[in-house]
Design an enzyme around this catalytic site. Sequence first.
Site, PDB file in Angstrom:
ATOM      1  N   GLU A 101       0.860  -1.184   0.000  1.00 15.05           N
ATOM      2  CA  GLU A 101       0.000   0.000   0.000  1.00 15.05           C
ATOM      3  C   GLU A 101       0.890   1.226   0.000  1.00 15.05           C
ATOM      4  OE1 GLU A 101      -1.005  -1.452   3.502  1.00 15.05           O
ATOM      5  OE2 GLU A 101      -2.575  -2.760   2.725  1.00 15.05           O
ATOM      6  N   TYR A 113       7.893   1.897  -7.506  1.00 13.19           N
ATOM      7  CA  TYR A 113       7.190   0.619  -7.653  1.00 13.19           C
ATOM      8  C   TYR A 113       6.789   0.374  -9.118  1.00 13.19           C
ATOM      9  CZ  TYR A 113       6.804   0.919  -2.551  1.00 13.19           C
ATOM     10  OH  TYR A 113       7.082   1.035  -1.217  1.00 13.19           O
TER      11      TYR A 113
HETATM   12  C1  COA Z   1      10.688   6.435  -1.896  1.00 15.73           C
HETATM   13  C2  COA Z   1      12.153   6.310  -1.432  1.00 15.73           C
HETATM   14  C3  COA Z   1      12.297   5.030  -0.595  1.00 15.73           C
HETATM   15  C4  COA Z   1      13.070   6.238  -2.674  1.00 15.73           C
HETATM   16  O1  COA Z   1      14.389   6.017  -2.224  1.00 15.73           O
HETATM   17  P1  COA Z   1      15.685   6.388  -3.120  1.00 15.73           P
HETATM   18  O2  COA Z   1      16.834   5.583  -2.615  1.00 15.73           O
HETATM   19  O3  COA Z   1      15.839   7.848  -3.190  1.00 15.73           O
HETATM   20  O4  COA Z   1      15.222   5.851  -4.553  1.00 15.73           O
HETATM   21  P2  COA Z   1      16.203   5.460  -5.760  1.00 15.73           P
HETATM   22  O5  COA Z   1      17.319   6.445  -5.848  1.00 15.73           O
HETATM   23  O6  COA Z   1      16.545   4.020  -5.679  1.00 15.73           O
HETATM   24  O7  COA Z   1      15.235   5.707  -7.000  1.00 15.73           O
HETATM   25  C5  COA Z   1      14.598   4.641  -7.670  1.00 15.73           C
HETATM   26  C6  COA Z   1      13.435   5.191  -8.471  1.00 15.73           C
HETATM   27  O8  COA Z   1      12.424   5.700  -7.592  1.00 15.73           O
HETATM   28  C7  COA Z   1      11.795   6.838  -8.199  1.00 15.73           C
HETATM   29  N1  COA Z   1      12.070   8.025  -7.398  1.00 15.73           N
HETATM   30  C8  COA Z   1      12.822   8.087  -6.281  1.00 15.73           C
HETATM   31  N2  COA Z   1      12.805   9.348  -5.783  1.00 15.73           N
HETATM   32  C9  COA Z   1      12.028  10.080  -6.615  1.00 15.73           C
HETATM   33  C10 COA Z   1      11.605  11.440  -6.621  1.00 15.73           C
HETATM   34  N3  COA Z   1      12.005  12.304  -5.661  1.00 15.73           N
HETATM   35  N4  COA Z   1      10.767  11.841  -7.603  1.00 15.73           N
HETATM   36  C11 COA Z   1      10.357  10.987  -8.574  1.00 15.73           C
HETATM   37  N5  COA Z   1      10.729   9.680  -8.618  1.00 15.73           N
HETATM   38  C12 COA Z   1      11.543   9.237  -7.643  1.00 15.73           C
HETATM   39  C13 COA Z   1      12.398   6.955  -9.588  1.00 15.73           C
HETATM   40  O9  COA Z   1      11.640   6.143 -10.452  1.00 15.73           O
HETATM   41  C14 COA Z   1      13.774   6.354  -9.356  1.00 15.73           C
HETATM   42  O10 COA Z   1      14.370   5.884 -10.535  1.00 15.73           O
HETATM   43  P3  COA Z   1      15.338   6.884 -11.370  1.00 15.73           P
HETATM   44  O11 COA Z   1      16.357   7.402 -10.392  1.00 15.73           O
HETATM   45  O12 COA Z   1      15.906   5.977 -12.405  1.00 15.73           O
HETATM   46  O13 COA Z   1      14.465   7.980 -11.883  1.00 15.73           O
HETATM   47  C15 COA Z   1      12.578   7.542  -0.590  1.00 15.73           C
HETATM   48  O14 COA Z   1      12.190   8.729  -1.279  1.00 15.73           O
HETATM   49  C16 COA Z   1      11.998   7.585   0.816  1.00 15.73           C
HETATM   50  O15 COA Z   1      12.573   7.026   1.758  1.00 15.73           O
HETATM   51  N6  COA Z   1      10.854   8.256   0.989  1.00 15.73           N
HETATM   52  C17 COA Z   1      10.240   8.374   2.335  1.00 15.73           C
HETATM   53  C18 COA Z   1       9.680   7.057   2.811  1.00 15.73           C
HETATM   54  C19 COA Z   1       8.582   6.558   1.883  1.00 15.73           C
HETATM   55  O16 COA Z   1       7.720   7.314   1.441  1.00 15.73           O
HETATM   56  N7  COA Z   1       8.594   5.242   1.624  1.00 15.73           N
HETATM   57  C20 COA Z   1       7.604   4.586   0.788  1.00 15.73           C
HETATM   58  C21 COA Z   1       6.505   4.044   1.628  1.00 15.73           C
HETATM   59  S1  COA Z   1       5.291   3.204   0.628  1.00 15.73           S
END
Ligand code: COA
Length: 146
Positions: A101, A113
């Site tokens: 979710e 995702y």
């Molecule tokens: C969501 C989260 C886990 C992503 O972590 P991250 O290590 O920065 O992600 P990655 O660098 O591996 O990015 C992988 C992909 O995610 C997406 N993504 C990550 N951050 C993004 C942003 N700020 N805006 C748009 N897409 C994003 C992109 O598709 C990205 O691929 P790309 O770099 O080739 O464009 C991080 O932003 C986070 O911890 N957020 C707060 C907690 C949260 O909301 N968790 C999800 C609960 S369901």
Amino acid sequence: MQIVQMNEQNYKQVAMIEAECFSQPWSEKTFYEELSNANAHTFVAVENGEAAGFLSVWEVCGEVNINNIAVRERFRRKGIARALLQHMLDELSSAYSAALEVRRSNASAIALYESFGFKCVGQRKNFYSLPTEDALLYTKILNGEN
Ligand SMILES: CC(C)(COP(=O)(O)OP(=O)(O)OC[C@H]1O[C@@H](n2cnc3c(N)ncnc32)[C@H](O)[C@@H]1OP(=O)(O)O)[C@@H](O)C(=O)NCCC(=O)NCCS
């Protein structure tokens, strides 16, 4: 960057990341209890000895439920979440499906995702609080599509 299993040495750091990233975080005690949950897998991304992010899932009868994924702010956009998800899919490669979710407004997580082929299959109205928001339900069939 290394990916390790959560353990007695790093679970407090995982709880700290959880507290930084979510308005209703799981407690340190809950993460400690996860260490002895046979269905739980918590993967921790470690950068220079420091926990930078984690992914928590349960696997029951071939179905993976993604509980949470989070990366500390200063480590974001470096591919850590992508590496954690891929690692989990590799480790649990015999599982049949994965589900999760996500808040409707969480564009970064949704993009992550969807880039792994998860499809939106429904929603839960007002599922989240602080702030109140709908959940979108995503699933992915793993076997045969990996
Ligand atoms: C969501 C989260 C886990 C992503 O972590 P991250 O290590 O920065 O992600 P990655 O660098 O591996 O990015 C992988 C992909 O995610 C997406 N993504 C990550 N951050 C993004 C942003 N700020 N805006 C748009 N897409 C994003 C992109 O598709 C990205 O691929 P790309 O770099 O080739 O464009 C991080 O932003 C986070 O911890 N957020 C707060 C907690 C949260 O909301 N968790 C999800 C609960 S369901």
